[in-house]
Motif scaffolding. Structure first.
Motif, PDB file in Angstrom:
ATOM      1  N   LEU A   1       1.296  12.188 -18.558  1.00  0.00           N
ATOM      2  CA  LEU A   1       1.573  11.412 -17.351  1.00  0.00           C
ATOM      3  C   LEU A   1       2.555  10.272 -17.616  1.00  0.00           C
ATOM      4  O   LEU A   1       3.247   9.819 -16.696  1.00  0.00           O
ATOM      5  CB  LEU A   1       0.268  10.857 -16.775  1.00  0.00           C
ATOM      6  CG  LEU A   1      -0.676  11.890 -16.153  1.00  0.00           C
ATOM      7  CD1 LEU A   1      -1.948  11.213 -15.663  1.00  0.00           C
ATOM      8  CD2 LEU A   1      -0.002  12.635 -15.016  1.00  0.00           C
ATOM      9  N   GLU A   2       2.625   9.827 -18.855  1.00  0.00           N
ATOM     10  CA  GLU A   2       3.548   8.743 -19.191  1.00  0.00           C
ATOM     11  C   GLU A   2       5.006   9.100 -18.905  1.00  0.00           C
ATOM     12  O   GLU A   2       5.847   8.217 -18.714  1.00  0.00           O
ATOM     13  CB  GLU A   2       3.408   8.368 -20.683  1.00  0.00           C
ATOM     14  CG  GLU A   2       2.110   7.700 -21.061  1.00  0.00           C
ATOM     15  CD  GLU A   2       0.940   8.657 -21.213  1.00  0.00           C
ATOM     16  OE1 GLU A   2      -0.194   8.178 -21.382  1.00  0.00           O
ATOM     17  OE2 GLU A   2       1.161   9.894 -21.158  1.00  0.00           O
ATOM     18  N   LEU A   3       5.287  10.409 -18.859  1.00  0.00           N
ATOM     19  CA  LEU A   3       6.663  10.845 -18.597  1.00  0.00           C
ATOM     20  C   LEU A   3       7.108  10.519 -17.174  1.00  0.00           C
ATOM     21  O   LEU A   3       8.306  10.428 -16.903  1.00  0.00           O
ATOM     22  CB  LEU A   3       6.785  12.359 -18.819  1.00  0.00           C
ATOM     23  CG  LEU A   3       6.623  12.879 -20.246  1.00  0.00           C
ATOM     24  CD1 LEU A   3       6.627  14.399 -20.243  1.00  0.00           C
ATOM     25  CD2 LEU A   3       7.738  12.352 -21.143  1.00  0.00           C
ATOM     26  N   PHE A   4       6.148  10.364 -16.271  1.00  0.00           N
ATOM     27  CA  PHE A   4       6.469  10.327 -14.846  1.00  0.00           C
ATOM     28  C   PHE A   4       6.499   8.927 -14.247  1.00  0.00           C
ATOM     29  O   PHE A   4       6.482   8.771 -13.027  1.00  0.00           O
ATOM     30  CB  PHE A   4       5.488  11.219 -14.091  1.00  0.00           C
ATOM     31  CG  PHE A   4       5.512  12.635 -14.572  1.00  0.00           C
ATOM     32  CD1 PHE A   4       6.601  13.448 -14.310  1.00  0.00           C
ATOM     33  CD2 PHE A   4       4.472  13.143 -15.339  1.00  0.00           C
ATOM     34  CE1 PHE A   4       6.645  14.756 -14.769  1.00  0.00           C
ATOM     35  CE2 PHE A   4       4.496  14.447 -15.807  1.00  0.00           C
ATOM     36  CZ  PHE A   4       5.598  15.256 -15.518  1.00  0.00           C
ATOM     37  N   ILE A   5       6.584   7.937 -15.093  1.00  0.00           N
ATOM     38  CA  ILE A   5       6.780   6.576 -14.625  1.00  0.00           C
ATOM     39  C   ILE A   5       7.699   5.870 -15.624  1.00  0.00           C
ATOM     40  O   ILE A   5       7.513   5.979 -16.838  1.00  0.00           O
ATOM     41  CB  ILE A   5       5.435   5.832 -14.460  1.00  0.00           C
ATOM     42  CG1 ILE A   5       5.666   4.453 -13.849  1.00  0.00           C
ATOM     43  CG2 ILE A   5       4.645   5.777 -15.740  1.00  0.00           C
ATOM     44  CD1 ILE A   5       4.391   3.774 -13.379  1.00  0.00           C
ATOM     45  N   GLY A   6       8.721   5.221 -15.109  1.00  0.00           N
ATOM     46  CA  GLY A   6       9.662   4.563 -16.011  1.00  0.00           C
ATOM     47  C   GLY A   6      10.824   3.924 -15.270  1.00  0.00           C
ATOM     48  O   GLY A   6      10.867   3.923 -14.028  1.00  0.00           O
ATOM     49  N   ASN A   7      11.754   3.423 -16.028  1.00  0.00           N
ATOM     50  CA  ASN A   7      12.940   2.796 -15.447  1.00  0.00           C
ATOM     51  C   ASN A   7      13.828   3.850 -14.805  1.00  0.00           C
ATOM     52  O   ASN A   7      14.189   4.843 -15.428  1.00  0.00           O
ATOM     53  CB  ASN A   7      13.729   2.050 -16.527  1.00  0.00           C
ATOM     54  CG  ASN A   7      15.002   1.428 -15.972  1.00  0.00           C
ATOM     55  OD1 ASN A   7      14.953   0.614 -15.056  1.00  0.00           O
ATOM     56  ND2 ASN A   7      16.137   1.814 -16.524  1.00  0.00           N
ATOM     57  N   GLY A   8      14.164   3.648 -13.544  1.00  0.00           N
ATOM     58  CA  GLY A   8      15.020   4.582 -12.843  1.00  0.00           C
ATOM     59  C   GLY A   8      16.493   4.248 -13.000  1.00  0.00           C
ATOM     60  O   GLY A   8      16.875   3.075 -13.058  1.00  0.00           O
TER      61      GLY A   8
ATOM     62  N   LEU B   1      19.700  -0.371  -5.893  1.00  0.00           N
ATOM     63  CA  LEU B   1      20.077  -0.692  -7.262  1.00  0.00           C
ATOM     64  C   LEU B   1      20.600   0.536  -8.003  1.00  0.00           C
ATOM     65  O   LEU B   1      20.196   1.672  -7.712  1.00  0.00           O
ATOM     66  CB  LEU B   1      18.869  -1.250  -8.030  1.00  0.00           C
ATOM     67  CG  LEU B   1      18.155  -2.466  -7.426  1.00  0.00           C
ATOM     68  CD1 LEU B   1      16.868  -2.737  -8.191  1.00  0.00           C
ATOM     69  CD2 LEU B   1      19.068  -3.682  -7.456  1.00  0.00           C
ATOM     70  N   PHE B   2      21.470   0.292  -8.979  1.00  0.00           N
ATOM     71  CA  PHE B   2      21.887   1.356  -9.893  1.00  0.00           C
ATOM     72  C   PHE B   2      20.766   1.632 -10.895  1.00  0.00           C
ATOM     73  O   PHE B   2      20.457   2.782 -11.213  1.00  0.00           O
ATOM     74  CB  PHE B   2      23.175   0.953 -10.612  1.00  0.00           C
ATOM     75  CG  PHE B   2      23.491   1.784 -11.820  1.00  0.00           C
ATOM     76  CD1 PHE B   2      23.946   3.084 -11.687  1.00  0.00           C
ATOM     77  CD2 PHE B   2      23.299   1.277 -13.107  1.00  0.00           C
ATOM     78  CE1 PHE B   2      24.226   3.861 -12.804  1.00  0.00           C
ATOM     79  CE2 PHE B   2      23.575   2.047 -14.219  1.00  0.00           C
ATOM     80  CZ  PHE B   2      24.038   3.348 -14.070  1.00  0.00           C
ATOM     81  N   THR B   3      20.154   0.566 -11.393  1.00  0.00           N
ATOM     82  CA  THR B   3      19.024   0.673 -12.311  1.00  0.00           C
ATOM     83  C   THR B   3      18.186  -0.599 -12.179  1.00  0.00           C
ATOM     84  O   THR B   3      18.492  -1.478 -11.382  1.00  0.00           O
ATOM     85  CB  THR B   3      19.493   0.887 -13.763  1.00  0.00           C
ATOM     86  OG1 THR B   3      18.366   1.224 -14.588  1.00  0.00           O
ATOM     87  CG2 THR B   3      20.186  -0.342 -14.321  1.00  0.00           C
ATOM     88  N   GLY B   4      17.108  -0.666 -12.949  1.00  0.00           N
ATOM     89  CA  GLY B   4      16.244  -1.840 -12.871  1.00  0.00           C
ATOM     90  C   GLY B   4      15.119  -1.697 -11.866  1.00  0.00           C
ATOM     91  O   GLY B   4      14.411  -2.660 -11.588  1.00  0.00           O
ATOM     92  N   PHE B   5      14.944  -0.494 -11.311  1.00  0.00           N
ATOM     93  CA  PHE B   5      13.804  -0.226 -10.440  1.00  0.00           C
ATOM     94  C   PHE B   5      12.850   0.714 -11.174  1.00  0.00           C
ATOM     95  O   PHE B   5      13.247   1.464 -12.071  1.00  0.00           O
ATOM     96  CB  PHE B   5      14.253   0.396  -9.112  1.00  0.00           C
ATOM     97  CG  PHE B   5      14.982   1.707  -9.243  1.00  0.00           C
ATOM     98  CD1 PHE B   5      14.302   2.909  -9.198  1.00  0.00           C
ATOM     99  CD2 PHE B   5      16.368   1.733  -9.417  1.00  0.00           C
ATOM    100  CE1 PHE B   5      14.979   4.126  -9.321  1.00  0.00           C
ATOM    101  CE2 PHE B   5      17.050   2.940  -9.542  1.00  0.00           C
ATOM    102  CZ  PHE B   5      16.354   4.134  -9.489  1.00  0.00           C
ATOM    103  N   LYS B   6      11.585   0.658 -10.788  1.00  0.00           N
ATOM    104  CA  LYS B   6      10.599   1.553 -11.393  1.00  0.00           C
ATOM    105  C   LYS B   6      10.507   2.820 -10.559  1.00  0.00           C
ATOM    106  O   LYS B   6      10.441   2.765  -9.335  1.00  0.00           O
ATOM    107  CB  LYS B   6       9.239   0.870 -11.478  1.00  0.00           C
ATOM    108  CG  LYS B   6       8.184   1.695 -12.239  1.00  0.00           C
ATOM    109  CD  LYS B   6       6.856   0.946 -12.348  1.00  0.00           C
ATOM    110  CE  LYS B   6       6.977  -0.224 -13.296  1.00  0.00           C
ATOM    111  NZ  LYS B   6       5.656  -0.875 -13.496  1.00  0.00           N
ATOM    112  N   PHE B   7      10.492   3.949 -11.250  1.00  0.00           N
ATOM    113  CA  PHE B   7      10.367   5.242 -10.576  1.00  0.00           C
ATOM    114  C   PHE B   7       9.047   5.872 -10.983  1.00  0.00           C
ATOM    115  O   PHE B   7       8.672   5.852 -12.162  1.00  0.00           O
ATOM    116  CB  PHE B   7      11.525   6.156 -10.956  1.00  0.00           C
ATOM    117  CG  PHE B   7      11.430   7.525 -10.335  1.00  0.00           C
ATOM    118  CD1 PHE B   7      11.744   7.725  -8.998  1.00  0.00           C
ATOM    119  CD2 PHE B   7      11.011   8.609 -11.084  1.00  0.00           C
ATOM    120  CE1 PHE B   7      11.648   8.983  -8.419  1.00  0.00           C
ATOM    121  CE2 PHE B   7      10.916   9.871 -10.523  1.00  0.00           C
ATOM    122  CZ  PHE B   7      11.238  10.056  -9.178  1.00  0.00           C
ATOM    123  N   CYS B   8       8.340   6.440 -10.015  1.00  0.00           N
ATOM    124  CA  CYS B   8       7.021   7.020 -10.273  1.00  0.00           C
ATOM    125  C   CYS B   8       6.884   8.334  -9.513  1.00  0.00           C
ATOM    126  O   CYS B   8       7.203   8.397  -8.317  1.00  0.00           O
ATOM    127  CB  CYS B   8       5.948   6.025  -9.844  1.00  0.00           C
ATOM    128  SG  CYS B   8       4.268   6.610 -10.119  1.00  0.00           S
TER     129      CYS B   8
END
Length: 270
Positions: free
Chosen positions: A111-118, A242-249
């Motif tokens: 499950l750790e794969l599916f949450i991170g920096n977008g 944002l280009f990056t710096g958001f969390k994706f889940c």
């Protein structure tokens, strides 16, 4: 305060799909009748006892007339593919080479794969999505891809959602993009399009001309050599500011032994 952006498309029985979505709706009145009979289904595991109870204790059955407003509980049954709507492809979906072990199905992925920096790459204005164009965008933002990032590619395809064109007129993602990102340590890549690979009709037409097997599902089949995870059919990517710096889940539904599973993907903006 955090803002949550819904990045999933709806599963809608009115949308055009390659495999038709079937839905059976049990309304509240019929649901009340079913609930009234449920005692006999759960009262015993013995079929003969159930029949005996039903025949000789039929008066104990309650119906919609016994419920407030003659309404019980509704129920729905959907018949859909694991690849309908916003979904995650497990490596098992891609197949495997002869000497390799069978890759993981969806419930075995951490499950750790599916949450991170977008990281959002916007290709709505470009025609070609290849390695060169991806590197150009990263350089424009002065950003170095990091292991653990989740890369999302906006092709603009979601504007065709619900139509047959959604499956026929979208921009594919070249195999060299997948190779570049995976070698950078990226394990999860998403797109708003129906597929990473070219539309089926044009892809198969090209194969028939050349008989080059490398033209068939090249992005998917790269996963046979270097397993990675695809998210297909995302939506609302243009709403991410944002280009990056958001969390994706995007946690997948736990379907045992499945090649893919549906997800309610979101971007979380601080």
């Amino acid at each position: 305060m955090e803002k949550i952006i819904d990045l999933s498309v709806p599963i809608d029985i009115n949308f055009w799909e390659p495999e038709k979505i079937d839905r059976i709706f049990i309304n509240h009145q019929k649901g009340a009748d079913i609930l009234g009979k449920s005692y006999f289904y759960f009262s015993s595991s013995n079929l003969l006892k159930k029949i005996f109870h039903f025949i000789f204790h039929k008066k104990k059955i309650i119906s919609r007339k016994d419920f407030p407003n003659e309404m019980g509980l509704s129920n729905m049954f959907y018949k859909i593919s694991t690849h309908t709507g916003t979904h995650i492809d497990a490596p098992f979906h891609y197949g495997w080479n002869n000497m390799n072990k069978k890759p993981k199905t969806i419930e075995k992925l951490p499950l750790e794969l599916f949450i991170g920096n977008g990281v959002l790459l916007d290709f709505r204005s470009e025609i070609l999505i290849d390695k060169k164009s991806v590197i150009k965008k990263l350089n424009f933002h002065n950003y170095e891809i990091a292991s653990g990032d989740i890369v999302l590619i906006n092709t603009g395809a979601s504007k065709l959602l619900g139509t047959k064109e959604y499956f026929l007129k979208y921009k594919p993602i070249q195999r060299d993009v997948i190779e570049f990102l995976v070698k950078k340590g990226i394990k999860v890549i998403g797109t708003d399009a129906f597929s990473f690979d070219p539309p089926f009709v044009s892809m198969i037409d090209e194969y028939k001309k050349s008989k080059n097997k490398g033209l068939l599902w090249p992005a998917h089949f790269y996963g046979r050599e270097f397993p990675y995870i695809q998210i297909e059919r995302l939506g609302n990517l243009e709403e991410i500011p944002l280009f990056t710096g958001f969390k994706f889940c995007c946690f997948p539904i736990k379907l045992n032994g499945a090649d893919a599973a549906w997800t309610r993907a979101v971007a979380i903006i601080k």
